[in-house]
Design a protein around this motif. Structure first.
Motif, PDB file in Angstrom:
ATOM      1  N   ALA A  78      48.087  32.642  51.142  1.00  0.00           N
ATOM      2  CA  ALA A  78      47.118  31.818  50.423  1.00  0.00           C
ATOM      3  C   ALA A  78      47.351  31.903  48.916  1.00  0.00           C
ATOM      4  O   ALA A  78      47.354  30.878  48.208  1.00  0.00           O
ATOM      5  CB  ALA A  78      45.695  32.251  50.768  1.00  0.00           C
ATOM      6  N   ARG A  79      47.542  33.126  48.429  1.00  0.00           N
ATOM      7  CA  ARG A  79      47.793  33.305  46.988  1.00  0.00           C
ATOM      8  C   ARG A  79      49.117  32.680  46.571  1.00  0.00           C
ATOM      9  O   ARG A  79      49.204  31.995  45.547  1.00  0.00           O
ATOM     10  CB  ARG A  79      47.768  34.785  46.632  1.00  0.00           C
ATOM     11  CG  ARG A  79      46.422  35.457  46.815  1.00  0.00           C
ATOM     12  CD  ARG A  79      46.397  36.845  46.197  1.00  0.00           C
ATOM     13  NE  ARG A  79      47.364  37.740  46.832  1.00  0.00           N
ATOM     14  CZ  ARG A  79      47.109  38.481  47.906  1.00  0.00           C
ATOM     15  NH1 ARG A  79      45.910  38.415  48.478  1.00  0.00           N
ATOM     16  NH2 ARG A  79      48.020  39.282  48.415  1.00  0.00           N
ATOM     17  N   ASN A  80      50.146  32.914  47.365  1.00  0.00           N
ATOM     18  CA  ASN A  80      51.472  32.410  47.008  1.00  0.00           C
ATOM     19  C   ASN A  80      51.561  30.885  47.118  1.00  0.00           C
ATOM     20  O   ASN A  80      52.365  30.257  46.437  1.00  0.00           O
ATOM     21  CB  ASN A  80      52.534  33.073  47.885  1.00  0.00           C
ATOM     22  CG  ASN A  80      52.695  34.549  47.557  1.00  0.00           C
ATOM     23  OD1 ASN A  80      52.502  34.965  46.420  1.00  0.00           O
ATOM     24  ND2 ASN A  80      53.038  35.359  48.551  1.00  0.00           N
ATOM     25  N   SER A  81      50.746  30.305  47.984  1.00  0.00           N
ATOM     26  CA  SER A  81      50.720  28.841  48.100  1.00  0.00           C
ATOM     27  C   SER A  81      50.246  28.211  46.801  1.00  0.00           C
ATOM     28  O   SER A  81      50.759  27.162  46.375  1.00  0.00           O
ATOM     29  CB  SER A  81      49.810  28.414  49.262  1.00  0.00           C
ATOM     30  OG  SER A  81      50.328  28.856  50.500  1.00  0.00           O
ATOM     31  N   LEU A 112      43.098  25.684  54.603  1.00  0.00           N
ATOM     32  CA  LEU A 112      43.413  25.830  56.027  1.00  0.00           C
ATOM     33  C   LEU A 112      43.362  27.302  56.427  1.00  0.00           C
ATOM     34  O   LEU A 112      42.776  27.663  57.456  1.00  0.00           O
ATOM     35  CB  LEU A 112      44.803  25.253  56.313  1.00  0.00           C
ATOM     36  CG  LEU A 112      45.348  25.455  57.736  1.00  0.00           C
ATOM     37  CD1 LEU A 112      44.499  24.709  58.745  1.00  0.00           C
ATOM     38  CD2 LEU A 112      46.804  24.993  57.810  1.00  0.00           C
ATOM     39  N   ILE A 113      43.955  28.142  55.593  1.00  0.00           N
ATOM     40  CA  ILE A 113      43.967  29.578  55.875  1.00  0.00           C
ATOM     41  C   ILE A 113      42.552  30.140  55.867  1.00  0.00           C
ATOM     42  O   ILE A 113      42.190  30.952  56.725  1.00  0.00           O
ATOM     43  CB  ILE A 113      44.857  30.323  54.855  1.00  0.00           C
ATOM     44  CG1 ILE A 113      46.319  29.935  55.051  1.00  0.00           C
ATOM     45  CG2 ILE A 113      44.687  31.840  54.987  1.00  0.00           C
ATOM     46  CD1 ILE A 113      47.262  30.489  53.994  1.00  0.00           C
ATOM     47  N   SER A 114      41.743  29.705  54.917  1.00  0.00           N
ATOM     48  CA  SER A 114      40.380  30.213  54.801  1.00  0.00           C
ATOM     49  C   SER A 114      39.577  29.946  56.066  1.00  0.00           C
ATOM     50  O   SER A 114      38.915  30.848  56.599  1.00  0.00           O
ATOM     51  CB  SER A 114      39.680  29.575  53.597  1.00  0.00           C
ATOM     52  OG  SER A 114      38.361  30.069  53.477  1.00  0.00           O
ATOM     53  N   VAL A 126      40.551  33.071  46.477  1.00  0.00           N
ATOM     54  CA  VAL A 126      41.558  32.078  46.101  1.00  0.00           C
ATOM     55  C   VAL A 126      40.939  30.677  46.114  1.00  0.00           C
ATOM     56  O   VAL A 126      41.112  29.897  45.174  1.00  0.00           O
ATOM     57  CB  VAL A 126      42.766  32.135  47.065  1.00  0.00           C
ATOM     58  CG1 VAL A 126      43.721  30.968  46.799  1.00  0.00           C
ATOM     59  CG2 VAL A 126      43.507  33.457  46.921  1.00  0.00           C
ATOM     60  N   VAL A 127      40.209  30.366  47.181  1.00  0.00           N
ATOM     61  CA  VAL A 127      39.579  29.048  47.301  1.00  0.00           C
ATOM     62  C   VAL A 127      38.527  28.851  46.201  1.00  0.00           C
ATOM     63  O   VAL A 127      38.418  27.763  45.613  1.00  0.00           O
ATOM     64  CB  VAL A 127      38.939  28.884  48.693  1.00  0.00           C
ATOM     65  CG1 VAL A 127      38.133  27.587  48.775  1.00  0.00           C
ATOM     66  CG2 VAL A 127      40.016  28.911  49.778  1.00  0.00           C
ATOM     67  N   TYR A 128      37.763  29.890  45.916  1.00  0.00           N
ATOM     68  CA  TYR A 128      36.742  29.808  44.866  1.00  0.00           C
ATOM     69  C   TYR A 128      37.378  29.521  43.509  1.00  0.00           C
ATOM     70  O   TYR A 128      36.872  28.693  42.732  1.00  0.00           O
ATOM     71  CB  TYR A 128      35.964  31.115  44.808  1.00  0.00           C
ATOM     72  CG  TYR A 128      34.893  31.159  43.747  1.00  0.00           C
ATOM     73  CD1 TYR A 128      33.761  30.356  43.829  1.00  0.00           C
ATOM     74  CD2 TYR A 128      35.023  32.014  42.647  1.00  0.00           C
ATOM     75  CE1 TYR A 128      32.781  30.381  42.852  1.00  0.00           C
ATOM     76  CE2 TYR A 128      34.047  32.052  41.659  1.00  0.00           C
ATOM     77  CZ  TYR A 128      32.929  31.245  41.761  1.00  0.00           C
ATOM     78  OH  TYR A 128      31.954  31.276  40.792  1.00  0.00           O
ATOM     79  N   ASP A 129      38.509  30.164  43.235  1.00  0.00           N
ATOM     80  CA  ASP A 129      39.210  29.939  41.969  1.00  0.00           C
ATOM     81  C   ASP A 129      39.723  28.505  41.885  1.00  0.00           C
ATOM     82  O   ASP A 129      39.652  27.870  40.821  1.00  0.00           O
ATOM     83  CB  ASP A 129      40.378  30.923  41.842  1.00  0.00           C
ATOM     84  CG  ASP A 129      41.020  30.866  40.476  1.00  0.00           C
ATOM     85  OD1 ASP A 129      40.320  31.041  39.469  1.00  0.00           O
ATOM     86  OD2 ASP A 129      42.248  30.633  40.411  1.00  0.00           O
ATOM     87  N   LEU A 130      40.207  27.977  42.999  1.00  0.00           N
ATOM     88  CA  LEU A 130      40.649  26.583  43.021  1.00  0.00           C
ATOM     89  C   LEU A 130      39.481  25.644  42.745  1.00  0.00           C
ATOM     90  O   LEU A 130      39.621  24.644  42.022  1.00  0.00           O
ATOM     91  CB  LEU A 130      41.276  26.250  44.378  1.00  0.00           C
ATOM     92  CG  LEU A 130      42.641  26.879  44.694  1.00  0.00           C
ATOM     93  CD1 LEU A 130      43.048  26.556  46.126  1.00  0.00           C
ATOM     94  CD2 LEU A 130      43.699  26.407  43.720  1.00  0.00           C
ATOM     95  N   ALA A 131      38.322  25.981  43.335  1.00  0.00           N
ATOM     96  CA  ALA A 131      37.142  25.143  43.130  1.00  0.00           C
ATOM     97  C   ALA A 131      36.711  25.156  41.662  1.00  0.00           C
ATOM     98  O   ALA A 131      36.348  24.109  41.103  1.00  0.00           O
ATOM     99  CB  ALA A 131      36.001  25.622  44.023  1.00  0.00           C
ATOM    100  N   LEU A 181      40.567  22.053  41.635  1.00  0.00           N
ATOM    101  CA  LEU A 181      41.859  21.810  42.259  1.00  0.00           C
ATOM    102  C   LEU A 181      41.769  21.656  43.777  1.00  0.00           C
ATOM    103  O   LEU A 181      42.792  21.566  44.451  1.00  0.00           O
ATOM    104  CB  LEU A 181      42.832  22.947  41.928  1.00  0.00           C
ATOM    105  CG  LEU A 181      43.246  23.061  40.457  1.00  0.00           C
ATOM    106  CD1 LEU A 181      44.091  24.325  40.251  1.00  0.00           C
ATOM    107  CD2 LEU A 181      44.018  21.826  40.015  1.00  0.00           C
ATOM    108  N   ILE A 182      40.550  21.633  44.295  1.00  0.00           N
ATOM    109  CA  ILE A 182      40.381  21.448  45.730  1.00  0.00           C
ATOM    110  C   ILE A 182      40.775  20.019  46.113  1.00  0.00           C
ATOM    111  O   ILE A 182      40.217  19.065  45.557  1.00  0.00           O
ATOM    112  CB  ILE A 182      38.930  21.712  46.164  1.00  0.00           C
ATOM    113  CG1 ILE A 182      38.526  23.156  45.874  1.00  0.00           C
ATOM    114  CG2 ILE A 182      38.740  21.394  47.655  1.00  0.00           C
ATOM    115  CD1 ILE A 182      39.219  24.189  46.737  1.00  0.00           C
TER     116      ILE A 182
END
Length: 238
Positions: A171-174, A185-187, A224-229, A233-234
């Motif tokens: 997830a991080r590397n993606s 998807l991973i989340s 990771v998802v929270y940081d994207l949000a 970037l979601i």
């Protein structure tokens, strides 16, 4: 002189020595096979590790590169099954249990990344059942009525935990690769697995301890998802 007079026959120890020698011979044979299996599993892991630096659009090359090593793993498992099945399972299974966990994990990761199923189709993000893994490795699963080599539920669950740990890294590397969809998807996937583990009443201490750590891996992915949000970037649903 009879044993009732406090004496014993030297044949008792000769018999014990013969049994010890047989066990040593068996263990040496199993050791050679498990070392071969371990080597082949490492090759699979190396091939699939490239997924961390490969965009999804180019992932097919990584999956194809892992196919031959996976077949080598299947061959090694076949040798192990042939040698181990005539033996008392729980007398020797400590020699291969960790290797079978790792072999199962490699198959699970390959399938999750999009490895072809029996019909030749590719589906990203799927979890193979224990029966599907058994079919790929060509071994029975969760045997209760026969004392022979098989894939256990505990080995399968340990492999799932390893899969979650690897996916939290992916997830991080993606994100580093500019892929903002895969962490979502991973989340969802790891949250569903965590919910599944919480239903289980695990008796194996090691398995229970490792499963307790799943919530931390899930939190890693949520971060990771929270940081994207936060960075907007979601990806928008299509």
């Amino acid at each position: 002189m009879s044993a009732s007079n406090g004496m014993f026959s030297p044949e008792i120890f000769q018999d014990l020595q013969a049994r010890v020698d047989r066990d040593v011979k068996v263990r040496e044979e199993l050791k050679d096979i498990t070392q071969e299996l371990e080597k082949n599993v490492r090759v699979v892991s190396f091939a699939l590790s490239k997924a961390h630096s490969t965009p999804v659009s180019e992932l097919s090359s990584v999956l194809e590169a892992a196919e031959k090593p996976i077949q080598k793993v299947v061959e090694s498992v076949g040798k192990l099954s042939a040698s181990a099945s005539p033996l008392p399972y729980y007398k020797f299974n400590d020699m291969w249990s960790r290797k079978m966990q790792d072999a199962t994990y490699g198959v699970l990761l390959w399938a999750w990344l999009g490895g072809k199923n029996e019909a030749g189709d590719t589906t990203n993000g799927r979890l193979l059942t224990i029966d599907e893994v058994g079919s790929i490795l060509n071994v029975p699963v969760n045997l209760k009525d026969e004392d022979k080599f098989h894939l256990t539920i505990e080995e399968y669950l340990q492999a799932i935990i390893s899969l979650v740990e690897e996916l939290s890294r992916l997830a991080r590397n993606s994100v580093t690769l500019g892929d903002y969809a895969r962490p979502l998807l991973i989340s969802k996937f790891v949250k569903d697995l965590l919910a599944g583990f919480q239903v289980l009443n695990l008796k194996n201490d090691n398995l229970r301890r490792r499963s307790d750590g799943l919530k931390y891996r899930v939190k890693d992915v949520e971060d990771v998802v929270y940081d994207l949000a936060l960075r907007n970037l979601i990806p928008k649903p299509t």
